[in-house]
Design a protein around this motif. Structure first.
Motif, PDB file in Angstrom:
ATOM      1  N   LYS A 126       0.836  -1.202   0.000  1.00 46.52           N
ATOM      2  CA  LYS A 126       0.000   0.000   0.000  1.00 46.52           C
ATOM      3  C   LYS A 126       0.877   1.261   0.000  1.00 46.52           C
ATOM      4  O   LYS A 126       0.630   2.202  -0.761  1.00 46.52           O
ATOM      5  N   ASN A 127       1.900   1.252   0.826  1.00 44.85           N
ATOM      6  CA  ASN A 127       2.831   2.385   0.911  1.00 44.85           C
ATOM      7  C   ASN A 127       3.504   2.617  -0.441  1.00 44.85           C
ATOM      8  O   ASN A 127       3.614   3.750  -0.912  1.00 44.85           O
ATOM      9  N   SER A 128       3.927   1.537  -1.092  1.00 45.58           N
ATOM     10  CA  SER A 128       4.589   1.649  -2.400  1.00 45.58           C
ATOM     11  C   SER A 128       3.636   2.244  -3.422  1.00 45.58           C
ATOM     12  O   SER A 128       4.019   3.118  -4.202  1.00 45.58           O
ATOM     13  N   GLU A 129       2.390   1.765  -3.424  1.00 45.32           N
ATOM     14  CA  GLU A 129       1.420   2.262  -4.395  1.00 45.32           C
ATOM     15  C   GLU A 129       1.167   3.758  -4.174  1.00 45.32           C
ATOM     16  O   GLU A 129       1.115   4.536  -5.126  1.00 45.32           O
ATOM     17  N   GLN A 130       1.039   4.174  -2.913  1.00 44.84           N
ATOM     18  CA  GLN A 130       0.807   5.594  -2.618  1.00 44.84           C
ATOM     19  C   GLN A 130       1.983   6.446  -3.085  1.00 44.84           C
ATOM     20  O   GLN A 130       1.799   7.512  -3.673  1.00 44.84           O
ATOM     21  N   ARG A 131       3.200   5.973  -2.825  1.00 45.55           N
ATOM     22  CA  ARG A 131       4.383   6.737  -3.232  1.00 45.55           C
ATOM     23  C   ARG A 131       4.501   6.802  -4.755  1.00 45.55           C
ATOM     24  O   ARG A 131       4.883   7.836  -5.303  1.00 45.55           O
ATOM     25  N   MET A 132       4.147   5.705  -5.444  1.00 47.53           N
ATOM     26  CA  MET A 132       4.200   5.702  -6.909  1.00 47.53           C
ATOM     27  C   MET A 132       3.149   6.669  -7.460  1.00 47.53           C
ATOM     28  O   MET A 132       3.400   7.373  -8.432  1.00 47.53           O
ATOM     29  N   GLN A 133       1.973   6.704  -6.825  1.00 49.85           N
ATOM     30  CA  GLN A 133       0.915   7.621  -7.258  1.00 49.85           C
ATOM     31  C   GLN A 133       1.382   9.067  -7.098  1.00 49.85           C
ATOM     32  O   GLN A 133       1.131   9.904  -7.953  1.00 49.85           O
ATOM     33  N   LYS A 134       2.111   9.350  -6.006  1.00 52.09           N
ATOM     34  CA  LYS A 134       2.649  10.707  -5.793  1.00 52.09           C
ATOM     35  C   LYS A 134       3.644  11.061  -6.897  1.00 52.09           C
ATOM     36  O   LYS A 134       3.692  12.206  -7.337  1.00 52.09           O
ATOM     37  N   SER A 135       4.435  10.078  -7.335  1.00 56.12           N
ATOM     38  CA  SER A 135       5.387  10.315  -8.431  1.00 56.12           C
ATOM     39  C   SER A 135       4.640  10.702  -9.700  1.00 56.12           C
ATOM     40  O   SER A 135       5.065  11.601 -10.433  1.00 56.12           O
ATOM     41  N   ILE A 136       3.510  10.037  -9.958  1.00 56.06           N
ATOM     42  CA  ILE A 136       2.702  10.340 -11.146  1.00 56.06           C
ATOM     43  C   ILE A 136       2.127  11.759 -11.022  1.00 56.06           C
ATOM     44  O   ILE A 136       2.143  12.533 -11.986  1.00 56.06           O
ATOM     45  N   GLU A 137       1.613  12.110  -9.833  1.00 57.59           N
ATOM     46  CA  GLU A 137       1.048  13.455  -9.624  1.00 57.59           C
ATOM     47  C   GLU A 137       2.125  14.519  -9.844  1.00 57.59           C
ATOM     48  O   GLU A 137       1.866  15.552 -10.461  1.00 57.59           O
ATOM     49  N   THR A 138       3.325  14.265  -9.337  1.00 59.54           N
ATOM     50  CA  THR A 138       4.436  15.206  -9.524  1.00 59.54           C
ATOM     51  C   THR A 138       4.747  15.358 -11.007  1.00 59.54           C
ATOM     52  O   THR A 138       4.948  16.469 -11.498  1.00 59.54           O
ATOM     53  N   LEU A 139       4.780  14.227 -11.724  1.00 58.71           N
ATOM     54  CA  LEU A 139       5.044  14.269 -13.170  1.00 58.71           C
ATOM     55  C   LEU A 139       3.975  15.096 -13.874  1.00 58.71           C
ATOM     56  O   LEU A 139       4.289  15.931 -14.720  1.00 58.71           O
ATOM     57  N   LYS A 140       2.705  14.875 -13.503  1.00 57.97           N
ATOM     58  CA  LYS A 140       1.614  15.628 -14.139  1.00 57.97           C
ATOM     59  C   LYS A 140       1.795  17.122 -13.924  1.00 57.97           C
ATOM     60  O   LYS A 140       1.633  17.921 -14.846  1.00 57.97           O
ATOM     61  N   SER A 141       2.153  17.524 -12.700  1.00 56.45           N
ATOM     62  CA  SER A 141       2.319  18.964 -12.449  1.00 56.45           C
ATOM     63  C   SER A 141       3.551  19.498 -13.176  1.00 56.45           C
ATOM     64  O   SER A 141       3.541  20.622 -13.674  1.00 56.45           O
ATOM     65  N   ASP A 142       4.613  18.686 -13.269  1.00 60.62           N
ATOM     66  CA  ASP A 142       5.805  19.120 -14.007  1.00 60.62           C
ATOM     67  C   ASP A 142       5.501  19.260 -15.505  1.00 60.62           C
ATOM     68  O   ASP A 142       5.962  20.192 -16.153  1.00 60.62           O
TER      69      ASP A 142
END
Length: 186
Positions: A8-24
């Motif tokens: 669960k922790n890994s999935e949440q952190r990966m989702q944050k990476s995607i959100e960061t990419l989207k904002s970048d």
């Protein structure tokens, strides 16, 4: 910590990476105007740097022009200066109590530079996702070593983490393709 928590922790952190990419990626300029371009412009508001969206209304006038309407008339010059001094290459002009920010069309060379930038951002996101996978696998191996889980649980969890990694890397690729198409569309 349980095996499920690691996943669960890994999935949440990966989702944050995607959100960061989207904002970048939203910051990468295409030929069209969009208000998100100015999101990171800071204005000197009574001595403290303040986000432009907190001192003005930012709207689209047309496909190539952004309108900035300051809430206080005396902020007009400060906002115009902040936009001009930003690294966005924009040239705002005041018209009464509104600032018009035309976005110049991109040259072919500039579009290719933008695509390179998009690919670099995407590669950074993929590396982040893979690093999260590595951290999760190390945690699982440690849990196995400390006899907190069985070998079967550890192997299954590693497979699940790999599936998550594949899913998020595919999402990064999809976002990159969309953005590349957007940048290259004249």
């Amino acid at each position: 910590m349980a095996v499920a928590d690691v996943k669960k922790n890994s999935e949440q952190r990966m989702q944050k990476s995607i959100e960061t990419l989207k904002s970048d990626l939203a910051k990468v300029r295409t030929g069209r105007a969009h208000t998100g371009i100015l999101d990171h412009v800071m204005v000197d508001y009574y001595g403290s740097p303040t986000n432009i969206t907190q001192v003005a209304n930012v709207t689209l006038i047309d496909a190539r022009t952004i309108g900035v309407q300051p809430w206080e008339k005396k902020m007009l010059n400060a906002i115009e200066k902040a936009i001009r001094d930003s690294d966005l290459g924009l040239n705002p002009s005041s018209q009464g109590d509104m600032i018009r920010v035309p976005t110049p069309p991109l040259t072919e060379e500039r579009r290719k530079e933008m695509v390179k930038l998009v690919k670099t951002e995407g590669e950074g996101a993929k590396i982040a996702v893979r690093n999260i996978r590595r951290d999760a696998n190390e945690t699982l191996k440690k849990m196995l070593k400390d006899k907190e889980c069985s070998e079967d649980d550890e192997r299954r969890a590693q497979d699940d983490v790999q599936k998550l990694t594949d899913k998020f890397v595919a999402e990064v690729d999809k976002l990159l393709l969309e953005k590349e198409k957007e940048v290259l569309t004249v």
